[in-house]
Design an enzyme around this catalytic site. Structure first.
Site, PDB file in Angstrom:
ATOM      1  N   HIS A  37      21.989  49.957  60.851  1.00  0.00           N
ATOM      2  CA  HIS A  37      21.437  50.718  59.730  1.00  0.00           C
ATOM      3  C   HIS A  37      21.414  52.222  59.991  1.00  0.00           C
ATOM      4  O   HIS A  37      21.082  52.999  59.091  1.00  0.00           O
ATOM      5  CB  HIS A  37      20.010  50.246  59.415  1.00  0.00           C
ATOM      6  N   ARG A  50      22.042  48.764  68.985  1.00  0.00           N
ATOM      7  CA  ARG A  50      21.916  47.667  68.024  1.00  0.00           C
ATOM      8  C   ARG A  50      23.244  47.629  67.276  1.00  0.00           C
ATOM      9  O   ARG A  50      23.553  48.524  66.503  1.00  0.00           O
ATOM     10  CB  ARG A  50      20.746  47.898  67.062  1.00  0.00           C
ATOM     11  N   ASP A  67      31.784  48.823  76.163  1.00  0.00           N
ATOM     12  CA  ASP A  67      32.863  49.640  76.720  1.00  0.00           C
ATOM     13  C   ASP A  67      32.496  51.116  76.723  1.00  0.00           C
ATOM     14  O   ASP A  67      32.887  51.870  77.614  1.00  0.00           O
ATOM     15  CB  ASP A  67      34.153  49.446  75.923  1.00  0.00           C
ATOM     16  N   GLU A  94      14.464  37.862  63.083  1.00  0.00           N
ATOM     17  CA  GLU A  94      14.098  38.605  61.879  1.00  0.00           C
ATOM     18  C   GLU A  94      14.289  37.810  60.591  1.00  0.00           C
ATOM     19  O   GLU A  94      14.072  38.319  59.501  1.00  0.00           O
ATOM     20  CB  GLU A  94      14.922  39.894  61.797  1.00  0.00           C
ATOM     21  N   ASP A 111      12.220  42.906  58.333  1.00  0.00           N
ATOM     22  CA  ASP A 111      12.897  41.728  57.790  1.00  0.00           C
ATOM     23  C   ASP A 111      12.087  40.467  58.014  1.00  0.00           C
ATOM     24  O   ASP A 111      12.089  39.565  57.171  1.00  0.00           O
ATOM     25  CB  ASP A 111      14.281  41.582  58.417  1.00  0.00           C
TER      26      ASP A 111
END
Length: 252
Positions: free
Chosen positions: A44, A71, A85, A146, A172
């Site tokens: 987000h 995230r 990576d 969530e 959530d």
């Protein structure tokens, strides 16, 4: 070599911060404060792949013990691999509904034979060495709890082999149990019951339980309630809050 992974797996008390803005100088400044970890929000947040790389560089440039987590945007091997990576110490994987989802996230983050991560550590190879076993040992995989399905399956999710911990997305989760909006007081009681159940499931499985919070006092409270790591608010929320507070003082 940073010992964040071993500390998290030992369920030490850790405090982190959340970054959604693609602003490396401010991310570096936040990382210099002394948080145990800083999460870059690739789901987000306003961060591209390059923004995540720049954010991880900024965290490392702070030259402290703070590590960068990401995230990722989805439970998919491509964004998980890209984050690792680029040098992330771990990934937080959203929208995990089942133990099978969690097992896939673990495989995506680990090299063969235990996983499916393609070898190409790029920047990460400069930080923890190019040996796959070393990477697997020093990076963490955290599954978000969530959704209603995740709550129903939380014990099985926490028992997933190779999973280092879970992370509660309270907004959530509140909606998932029937809240009309995040923080809806009408579902405060079942929400707290869910928060308690998640912490207990993690403890029973011996994995770390983490949660996002709005402020320092809330983070401290959750740590006292059985959570082993907690994240405090975010850069964009604090920017708005402090700017509004100062304006309020000036205008009386």
């Amino acid at each position: 070599m940073n010992n964040f992974a071993s500390r998290l797996r030992a369920r030490e008390s850790l405090v982190g911060y959340w970054v959604v803005l693609d602003s490396p100088p401010s991310t570096e400044r936040i990382a210099s404060v002394g948080y145990d970890y800083v999460v870059l929000d690739g789901q987000h947040g306003l961060l591209s792949t390059r923004g995540i790389l720049d954010g991880l560089l900024a965290i490392d440039a702070a030259a402290g013990s703070t590590v960068g987590l990401v995230r990722v945007e989805a439970n998919n091997a491509t964004p998980i691999g890209r984050a690792l990576d680029a040098g992330a110490t771990g990934v937080i994987v959203p929208l995990i509904d089942t133990a099978e989802d969690a097992a896939y996230a673990v495989r995506a983050a680990k090299y063969p034979p235990s996983g499916i991560r393609s070898f190409g550590p790029t920047r990460a190879g400069q930080r923890i060495g190019p040996v796959p076993a070393e990477s697997d040992a020093t990076t963490v995989v955290l599954a978000m709890i969530e959704t209603a399905s995740a709550l129903a399956n939380v014990e099985a999710i926490c028992a997933t082999p190779g999973l280092d911990g879970i992370y509660v997305g309270p907004s959530d989760l509140c909606l998932a149990i029937g809240g009309k909006f995040p923080g809806d007081p009408d579902v405060a009681e079942p929400f707290e019951a869910a928060i308690k159940r998640i912490a207990q499931a993690a403890a029973a499985a011996g994995v770390a339980a983490g949660i996002h919070t709005n402020d320092g006092p809330s983070a401290k409270r959750r740590l006292s309630e059985g959570y082993s790591y907690a994240t405090v608010s975010s850069d964009i929320d604090h920017l708005h809050q402090v700017a509004a507070d100062h304006l309020g003082v000036v205008r009386g």
